[in-house]
Design a protein around this motif. Structure first.
Motif, PDB file in Angstrom:
ATOM      1  N   TYR A 121       0.832  -1.211   0.000  1.00  0.00           N
ATOM      2  CA  TYR A 121       0.000   0.000   0.000  1.00  0.00           C
ATOM      3  C   TYR A 121       0.862   1.255   0.000  1.00  0.00           C
ATOM      4  O   TYR A 121       0.676   2.157  -0.816  1.00  0.00           O
ATOM      5  N   GLY A 428      -6.572   1.069  -1.829  1.00  0.00           N
ATOM      6  CA  GLY A 428      -5.337   0.439  -2.240  1.00  0.00           C
ATOM      7  C   GLY A 428      -5.388  -0.099  -3.664  1.00  0.00           C
ATOM      8  O   GLY A 428      -6.066   0.461  -4.527  1.00  0.00           O
ATOM      9  N   VAL A 451      -4.389  -0.882   4.484  1.00  0.00           N
ATOM     10  CA  VAL A 451      -5.052   0.354   4.060  1.00  0.00           C
ATOM     11  C   VAL A 451      -5.831   0.927   5.236  1.00  0.00           C
ATOM     12  O   VAL A 451      -7.061   0.888   5.289  1.00  0.00           O
TER      13      VAL A 451
END
Length: 558
Positions: A121, A428, A451
């Motif tokens: 991420y 993400g 995330v």
């Protein structure tokens, strides 16, 4: 888009208040090095900047429009998106990367377990924004302690996220002393280089003025943001309970709904709802207001303040509050989900968070929000929230390249709903952090782990709610704010980012604990009354004079 993971919800106000207490303790003596943040020019950092003077410092507002809300903002509410967005048709809010890839260190509060520094991420966001961020995530529950230590040191990260609930005492002065004026980069038309920052409402930017300069990049909030009394609608429907519409009805219902033998209690600590019911102003600088009689008073001087506390105490005395809430142990939200309490206080984020959390294990679970009523069961008197409550700031002395990369990161984080940047920040990478199911992004386990609250803390677009997986929740959130916003009024200090003199830093610090003790029967009414009298004599009346001069100079916020 709002992430569809309960773990990524904004922190609850319980945590906000906990961190406030920590920050207050740091200023009270736990962080003596903070005195280094003062100095002979500390008086220059006191006060507020508003009106024409503030207008000169603000970025030019340029609205962005990528998706029309199904529910436009009304009565100070957030906007709402209840329809699906065609993911393949989304465009970028900025055509080219604004970052140069220069390294950037950011310190931010974090609730939960932070992902690894090299997680997919973080890599994806850096690649898309043109940044290279090293995150220094700190426990949000003790963030004030860490913030105090960092601001008292000579080693400050390039960018620091500062929530409003940590702006107590000398920390406010330290913000002005340690962070740079962003006016040369953002004031007026300069902000147009960063279109998502330009689309942040001017009222929110005004809250980013510290010590006469634009220092904070804001996270905007809806004016009609109030603490909510959530109730278990599924259980109410099953039992045939009516949602209370007055303080007396609430107590009657609570007694009926409580069964200590079955370990089911009506509610948790309802102090925050009580303050709303009785029209008590928020704590902090918003607590000051000039009434119809022309007198300037602080919230604890309102007759309604004691009335709210007395009503809450009645709930504890009646035995309708869960014992763990009385003991302040465990998580009220978990008790609510388990049906051990049928009503509890939390912020707006809990509506989605609890709904998503309970979906798999308890498909019958339904929650709703009680409309706030007045002391007599009529219309309430509610007080507007400030238009921003979190800021990201850049340290003084940072290079031009560092500043521009920090602004590039903030601009990416502030992307509006319906853009490629927004879905990347909130969800993400498709296939890694989320999958598309029936046109809706649904997070994977990796998405739920990575995330979560980091990039979202840097900046945000104008307030909105959007839950593609639970669109009805977004609709209810907006409609509740719209109903409650109709009874909203602004205090005389609305829209002002006020730095009080440090000599008053701890003046009101005792009241939070005193309120907790009083409603639980551990303190007498006379103790609260004496604390108010002591507050006046030990600096409250002088602080009132200071506020009078500030309002005379800047004008009233309402």
């Amino acid at each position: 888009m709002t992430p569809n993971s309960p773990s990524s919800s904004a922190p609850s106000r319980r945590r906000f208040l906990a961190s406030t207490a920590v920050a207050a303790a740091a200023v009270a003596g736990g962080m003596p090095l903070l005195t280094a943040c003062g100095g002979s020019d500390s008086k220059d950092r006191e006060g507020a900047t508003s009106g024409k003077e503030a207008a000169k410092l603000l970025p030019t507002f340029v609205a962005s429009k990528f998706a029309d809300p199904d529910l436009p903002s009304k009565n100070g509410s957030a906007a709402g998106y209840t329809g699906k967005v065609e993911l393949s048709a989304m465009t970028a809010s900025v055509a080219a990367k604004l970052g140069t890839g220069a390294p950037l260190k950011i310190m931010s509060p974090f609730w939960g377990s932070p992902p690894k520094a090299d997680c997919a991420y973080y890599k994806a966001l850096d690649t898309a924004a043109g940044t290279k961020v090293t995150w220094q995530n700190q426990d949000g529950n003790t963030y004030g302690q860490k913030l105090g230590a960092v601001l008292a040191s000579s080693s400050i990260p390039d960018m620091v996220v500062v929530p409003s609930w940590e702006l107590v005492g000398k920390i406010s002065n330290a913000v002005t002393a340690k962070f740079m004026d962003l006016g040369p980069y953002l004031a007026g038309d300069k902000v147009k280089k960063y279109p998502n920052l330009a689309a942040i409402p001017s009222d929110s930017w005004r809250m980013g003025i510290f010590g006469g300069a634009l220092r904070g990049i804001p996270m905007p909030t809806a004016a009609a943001t109030f603490n909510i009394a959530y109730y278990r609608k599924d259980i109410f429907d099953k039992k045939g309970y009516e949602v209370p519409k007055s303080p007396d009805e609430f107590i009657s219902w609570a007694k009926e709904a409580t069964s200590a033998k079955a370990k089911v209690y009506a509610c948790g600590d309802m102090s925050w709802t009580a303050f709303n019911i009785f029209g008590v102003r928020p704590s902090g600088t918003l607590g000051w207001h000039i009434g119809d009689d022309g007198k300037l008073t602080y919230r604890i001087e309102q007759p309604e303040y004691l009335e709210a506390l007395e009503w809450t105490r009645k709930l504890f005395d009646a035995g309708v509050v869960h014992p763990d809430d009385k003991a302040r142990s465990g998580d009220a939200g978990q008790r609510f989900g388990a049906g051990q309490i049928l009503m509890y206080n939390n912020d707006m984020s809990a509506w989605y968070g609890k709904t998503a959390e309970q979906a798999a294990s308890n498909p019958d679970f339904k929650m709703d929000a009680m409309d706030i009523f007045g002391p007599d069961g009529g219309d309430p008197q509610l007080w507007s929230s400030q238009p921003a409550n979190v800021w990201s700031l850049i340290r003084k002395g940072a290079s031009k390249e560092t500043v521009e990369n920090a602004l590039a990161a903030a601009n990416f984080a502030a992307a509006p709903y319906g853009t490629k940047e927004r879905i990347l920040v909130d969800y993400g990478i498709e296939g890694t952090h989320y999958k598309v199911k029936d046109g809706v992004p649904v997070k994977t386990d990796q998405g739920n782990q990575e995330v979560i609250n980091a990039w979202v803390m840097l900046a945000a677009p104008a307030p909105y709610f959007a839950h593609p997986d639970y669109p009805d929740v977004a609709r209810k959130q907006v409609e509740w704010e719209q109903r409650m916003g109709a009874f909203m009024k602004k205090t005389s200090t609305y829209g002002m980012n006020i730095v009080e003199p440090t000599r008053y830093a701890n003046l009101s610090s005792q009241f939070e604990q005193l309120e907790i003790d009083y409603v639980r029967g551990n303190k007498k009414l006379s103790d609260v009354q004496q604390a108010i009298a002591t507050w006046k004599s030990s600096g409250g009346d002088k602080l009132r004079d200071w506020y009078k001069k500030l309002i005379d100079k800047n004008g009233s916020g309402n």
